[in-house]
Design a protein around this motif. Structure first.
Motif, short mmCIF file in Angstrom:
data_model
loop_
_atom_site.label_atom_id
_atom_site.label_comp_id
_atom_site.label_asym_id
_atom_site.label_seq_id
_atom_site.Cartn_x
_atom_site.Cartn_y
_atom_site.Cartn_z
N PRO A 67 0.81 -1.23 0.00
CA PRO A 67 0.00 0.00 0.00
C PRO A 67 0.84 1.27 0.00
O PRO A 67 0.41 2.30 -0.54
CB PRO A 67 -0.82 -0.13 1.30
N LEU A 68 2.04 1.22 0.59
CA LEU A 68 2.91 2.39 0.62
C LEU A 68 3.51 2.66 -0.76
O LEU A 68 3.65 3.82 -1.17
CB LEU A 68 4.02 2.21 1.65
N VAL A 69 3.84 1.60 -1.50
CA VAL A 69 4.32 1.77 -2.87
C VAL A 69 3.24 2.47 -3.69
O VAL A 69 3.51 3.40 -4.46
CB VAL A 69 4.70 0.41 -3.51
N ASP A 70 2.01 2.03 -3.52
CA ASP A 70 0.87 2.63 -4.22
C ASP A 70 0.72 4.11 -3.85
O ASP A 70 0.52 4.98 -4.71
CB ASP A 70 -0.42 1.86 -3.86
N LYS A 71 0.84 4.40 -2.57
CA LYS A 71 0.70 5.78 -2.09
C LYS A 71 1.75 6.70 -2.70
O LYS A 71 1.44 7.77 -3.23
CB LYS A 71 0.81 5.79 -0.56
N PHE A 72 3.03 6.29 -2.65
CA PHE A 72 4.10 7.13 -3.20
C PHE A 72 4.02 7.19 -4.72
O PHE A 72 4.38 8.21 -5.33
CB PHE A 72 5.47 6.60 -2.76
N ALA A 73 3.57 6.10 -5.35
CA ALA A 73 3.49 6.05 -6.82
C ALA A 73 2.57 7.13 -7.38
O ALA A 73 2.79 7.64 -8.48
CB ALA A 73 3.01 4.67 -7.26
N GLN A 74 1.55 7.47 -6.61
CA GLN A 74 0.60 8.48 -7.08
C GLN A 74 1.22 9.86 -7.22
O GLN A 74 0.67 10.74 -7.88
CB GLN A 74 -0.60 8.52 -6.14
N GLU A 75 2.38 10.05 -6.60
CA GLU A 75 3.06 11.35 -6.66
C GLU A 75 4.27 11.33 -7.60
O GLU A 75 4.96 12.34 -7.76
CB GLU A 75 3.55 11.74 -5.25
N GLY A 76 4.55 10.17 -8.23
CA GLY A 76 5.76 10.04 -9.02
C GLY A 76 5.53 9.90 -10.51
O GLY A 76 4.40 9.81 -11.00
N ASN A 77 6.63 9.83 -11.24
CA ASN A 77 6.63 9.65 -12.70
C ASN A 77 6.82 8.17 -13.01
O ASN A 77 7.90 7.62 -12.76
CB ASN A 77 7.76 10.48 -13.32
N PRO A 78 5.82 7.51 -13.59
CA PRO A 78 5.92 6.07 -13.84
C PRO A 78 6.95 5.71 -14.92
O PRO A 78 7.29 4.54 -15.08
CB PRO A 78 4.50 5.69 -14.27
N ASN A 79 7.41 6.71 -15.65
CA ASN A 79 8.39 6.45 -16.71
C ASN A 79 9.80 6.89 -16.33
O ASN A 79 10.69 6.95 -17.17
CB ASN A 79 7.95 7.17 -18.00
N ALA A 80 10.00 7.22 -15.06
CA ALA A 80 11.30 7.73 -14.62
C ALA A 80 12.40 6.68 -14.74
O ALA A 80 13.53 6.98 -15.14
CB ALA A 80 11.20 8.22 -13.17
N PHE A 81 12.07 5.42 -14.39
CA PHE A 81 13.06 4.34 -14.44
C PHE A 81 12.45 3.14 -15.16
O PHE A 81 11.25 2.88 -15.04
CB PHE A 81 13.49 3.94 -13.03
N ILE A 94 17.42 6.87 -2.75
CA ILE A 94 16.04 6.41 -2.48
C ILE A 94 15.18 7.57 -1.98
O ILE A 94 14.07 7.79 -2.49
CB ILE A 94 16.04 5.26 -1.44
N GLU A 95 15.69 8.32 -1.00
CA GLU A 95 14.90 9.40 -0.43
C GLU A 95 14.61 10.49 -1.46
O GLU A 95 13.50 11.05 -1.49
CB GLU A 95 15.64 9.99 0.78
N GLU A 96 15.56 10.76 -2.31
CA GLU A 96 15.40 11.82 -3.31
C GLU A 96 14.48 11.41 -4.46
O GLU A 96 13.93 12.27 -5.15
CB GLU A 96 16.78 12.22 -3.87
N ASN A 97 14.34 10.10 -4.68
CA ASN A 97 13.58 9.62 -5.84
C ASN A 97 12.47 8.64 -5.48
O ASN A 97 11.98 7.91 -6.34
CB ASN A 97 14.53 8.94 -6.83
N LYS A 98 12.06 8.62 -4.20
CA LYS A 98 11.14 7.59 -3.71
C LYS A 98 9.85 7.50 -4.54
O LYS A 98 9.42 6.41 -4.94
CB LYS A 98 10.79 7.85 -2.24
N ALA A 99 9.23 8.63 -4.82
CA ALA A 99 7.96 8.62 -5.56
C ALA A 99 8.15 8.08 -6.98
O ALA A 99 7.35 7.27 -7.45
CB ALA A 99 7.37 10.04 -5.61
N ASP A 100 9.23 8.51 -7.65
CA ASP A 100 9.48 8.05 -9.02
C ASP A 100 9.82 6.56 -9.05
O ASP A 100 9.40 5.84 -9.96
CB ASP A 100 10.62 8.85 -9.65
#
Length: 340
Positions: free
Chosen positions: A187-201, A237-243
C-alpha cells in the motif's frame, strides 16, 4: 429457495486477519475484521503468532458480527468457513470453531476455498456494483497468488494462467522492503506512486510464454538497480522515492495487463473481474477501468472492503453452496483439509 430468508455466518482465518460476516441471502448485514498488528515489527506474518491471535479474536469478532447484523445464532441457516489455502494453524482455528458451532446449533457446515471466494465476491448484492455474467475472466492477485481464471459458472472455474514463482503481492512487498518501507509495503508503494513519474526508471519485464506470470526476476532487477544507485548516491532512495515507486508499480501493471489482454484474445471473453488484496491498488484499478474504453471490455472491480481478506466473500460462496446443498460432514472437517 432463493425467496427464503437464508442467514449465513461466515468465518475467515486463512492468514493474519480474523473476520466474521453475516449475510442474508446475497446481501451483507455485517462484515467485521480484526487485524493483527503484531506482525509489523517482524516484517511479515509469523504463523505461530497469527494462530494465537486468531484464538483470542475469533469469539469477540463473531459476537460483533452477529450483533451488528441483529441476528441471533438460532436464526442462522448455516456456517461457512475458509478451508484453504492458507496457514495451517490459522485455518485450524476457524475450521474448528465453525465445526463446533455448527454441531451445537445442528445446522449445515460449508467449506469454502479462499481464492474462489475472492472471485465470487463480485456476486455480493451491493448498491452501485454490477455483477458479472458468465463466462468471465477473473484476475486474482494477492500476496500469495497470481492467477487468471476462466469462470463459466459459480463452481465451474479453470485456472488458465498463474505465477511460476512469486506472487504479485510479494513483488510489491519485497520492493517496498528494498526501499526501506515498513511492512506491509504494498500500500505504501501505491501511495508514493501516485506522486511520481511512472516512466522515470525502466525495469525489464520477464519474458514468460503463454498466460503464466513471473515476478522473481523483477524483484532481483529492482534490488540490483537500487544497490547500484545507492552506491553512487546514498540519498538516492529518499530523493527519488515517488518516481521509483511509480516506475515499479507501472512495470507490474504492464506485466498484468499484457497477460490479461492475451487471455481476452485467446478466449474471446471480454468481461474481466479482479479480486484479491492487490486489487485494492489504485493504479491497477484505474488501468482496468481505462481498459473498458480502450479495448471494449467490461471490467468489474469489487468494493474496496471486499478486496482484502474478509468474511463477506466467504459468506457469498456459502450462500451459493447452501442453495446447492453442498455441505460438509463433521468427519470430513476433522481431517483439517486445507487444499482442494
Amino acid at each position: 429457495m432463493p425467496n427464503e430468508r437464508i442467514f449465513i455466518l461466515a468465518i475467515e482465518s486463512s492468514c493474519d486477519d480474523t473476520a466474521a460476516a453475516v449475510l442474508q441471502n446475497d446481501k451483507v448485514l455485517s462484515n467485521v475484521v480484526a487485524n493483527q498488528l503484531i506482525h509489523n515489527q517482524y516484517g511479515g506474518v509469523v504463523p505461530e503468532l497469527a494462530s494465537r491471535a486468531h484464538q483470542q479474536n475469533i469469539v469477540p469478532v463473531i459476537d460483533a458480527a452477529l450483533k451488528k447484523a441483529n441476528v441471533t445464532k438460532e436464526q442462522l441457516s448455516a456456517i461457512a468457513f475458509t478451508q484453504g489455502p492458507g496457514l495451517m494453524g490459522s485455518l485450524l482455528v476457524g475450521s474448528s470453531f465453525a465445526k463446533s458451532m455448527a454441531i451445537a446449533l445442528q445446522i449445515p457446515l460449508i467449506a469454502v476455498n479462499h481464492m474462489q471466494a475472492h472471485i465470487l465476491a463480485h456476486f455480493i448484492d451491493e448498491e452501485g456494483f454490477d455483477k458479472p455474467t458468465f463466462p468471465f475472466l477473473a484476475l486474482t492477485i494477492s500476496g500469495g497468488h497470481t492467477q487468471i481464471v476462466r469462470v463459466d459458472d459459480y463452481f465451474a472455474m479453470e485456472i488458465i494462467g498463474e505465477t511460476t514463482d512469486d506472487a504479485v503481492g510479494e513483488a510489491f512487498d519485497k520492493s517496498a522492503k528494498i526501499l526501506g518501507l515498513p511492512y506491509p509495503g504494498g500500500p505504501l508503494v501505491d501511495k508514493f506512486a501516485q506522486e511520481g513519474n511512472p516512466n522515470a526508471f525502466v525495469f525489464t519485464k520477464p519474458k514468460i510464454p503463454g498466460l503464466d506470470f513471473s515476478f522473481s526476476g523483477l524483484k532481483t532487477a529492482i534490488l540490483y538497480f537500487i544497490q547500484k544507485q545507492v552506491a553512487a548516491n546514498p540519498n538516492f532512495i529518499e530523493e527519488n522515492k515517488a518516481d521509483i515507486c511509480a516506475s515499479i508499480q507501472q512495470t507490474i501493471i504492464e506485466i498484468l495487463m499484457d497477460k490479461i489482454k492475451l487471455a481476452v484474445e485467446e478466449t474471446g471473453i471480454k468481461q474481466v473481474a479482479i479480486g484479491g488484496g492487490v486489487s485494492a491498488n489504485s493504479g491497477i484499478r484505474k488501468t482496468l477501468k481505462d481498459a473498458e474504453a480502450k479495448y471494449g471490455w467490461k471490467t468489474y472491480i469489487p468494493k474496496f472492503e471486499y478486496t482484502t481478506d474478509n468474511a463477506a466473500m466467504i459468506g457469498i460462496v456459502g450462500y451459493q453452496k447452501y442453495l446447492n446443498k453442498s455441505f460438509e460432514t463433521a468427519a470430513v472437517i476433522s481431517k483439517a483439509r486445507t487444499q482442494f
